[in-house]
Design an enzyme around this catalytic site. Structure first.
Site, mmCIF file in Angstrom:
data_model
loop_
_atom_site.group_PDB
_atom_site.id
_atom_site.type_symbol
_atom_site.label_atom_id
_atom_site.label_comp_id
_atom_site.label_asym_id
_atom_site.label_seq_id
_atom_site.Cartn_x
_atom_site.Cartn_y
_atom_site.Cartn_z
ATOM 1 N N HIS A 39 38.177 28.545 38.818
ATOM 2 C CA HIS A 39 38.591 27.945 37.474
ATOM 3 C C HIS A 39 39.900 27.477 37.545
ATOM 4 C CE1 HIS A 39 35.765 30.747 35.572
ATOM 5 N NE2 HIS A 39 36.180 31.846 36.192
ATOM 6 N N ARG A 89 36.902 44.127 40.899
ATOM 7 C CA ARG A 89 36.860 42.703 40.409
ATOM 8 C C ARG A 89 37.871 41.917 41.117
ATOM 9 N NH1 ARG A 89 34.697 41.537 35.581
ATOM 10 N NH2 ARG A 89 35.169 39.307 34.782
ATOM 11 N N CYS A 105 31.525 29.906 38.259
ATOM 12 C CA CYS A 105 31.388 31.122 38.128
ATOM 13 C C CYS A 105 30.128 31.750 37.601
ATOM 14 C CB CYS A 105 32.694 31.740 37.377
ATOM 15 S SG CYS A 105 33.259 33.543 37.269
#
Length: 241
Positions: A196, A130, A96
């Site tokens: 993640h 997002r 990320c």
């Protein structure tokens, strides 16, 4: 190993500022999968108080917020051990925000441009919406055959240059968002992804790919873990709904 010892040394880079999303678990997975095969392994934590050594066998970096990214970038430029390790072929996994730090530059949510450390040929700009949710991809990195799965949570739109190739093609989710339906970046032994999870807990084939590079071998003893296979099936199925 890189220093001639019998212990695999795993560098957990800047967990004090690049550890927002639990990506430190990637180092734990590497250590455990090595130990379960009878390979001695240890984690070396490298904080803002430490220079970055160039002698470790494999390195992992995690996600962070804007200010923490700046601190990490400044530290890695001051102590270029990570860059030197990658130059000799040591595997590096960047998750990320770490992808953005390892690129040429990234823009913060406030619009400030921050110079990166140029280990990956890419740039990143903030997006209007997002990306949050499950991410499933088909890997394009040679040696990987299983779908990659994880959870993405970012606003970055990452564009690759000609010297980096995608880690994978997106099946579900957003990934890099820029430059087509792709996720991550690969340059030499450096791998970046928006996954993640931690990524290596959910993607054992990727973990073993890094271990093979770190150990300098083409083969590892099989490590059947049915519970991990079940987790992968459940998360991939859920993401594709």
């Amino acid at each position: 190993m890189a220093d001639g010892t019998s212990t695999l040394r795993i560098g957990l880079v800047l967990p004090d500022v690049m550890g927002t999303y639990g990506d430190g678990g990637n180092a734990l997975v590497l250590r455990q999968r090595a130990r379960m095969r009878g390979i001695d392994a240890e984690i070396i934590e490298i904080t803002l108080d430490d220079p970055v050594p160039d002698s470790l066998d494999v390195y992992t970096l995690g996600g962070a917020e804007d200010y923490a990214q700046r601190l990490a970038t400044r530290h890695l430029l001051r102590y270029p051990g990570l860059q030197k390790a990658a130059e000799r072929g040591a595997p590096v996994l960047a998750i990320c925000a770490a992808i953005q730090v390892l690129g040429h530059w990234y823009e913060t949510s406030a619009g400030d441009r921050v110079e990166g450390i140029s280990m990956l040929d890419l740039t990143t700009t903030p997006q209007g919406v997002r990306s949050i949710g499950e991410l499933v991809t088909n890997p394009t990195l040679p040696g990987l055959t299983q779908q990659l799965t994880g959870f993405e949570n970012h606003r970055g739109g990452t564009t690759l240059g000609t010297e980096s190739t995608p880690l994978a093609r997106v099946v579900a989710g957003d990934g890099n968002r820029e430059g087509g339906r792709i996720d991550g970046a690969v340059t030499g032994s450096v791998i970046g992804t928006y996954l993640h999870g931690p990524a290596l807990a959910r993607n054992p084939e990727l973990a073993d790919h890094l271990l093979k590079q770190a150990l300098g071998t083409d083969e590892l003893a099989p490590l059947p873990l049915p519970e991990i296979d079940q987790l992968r099936r459940e998360r991939i199925t859920a993401a594709k709904r």
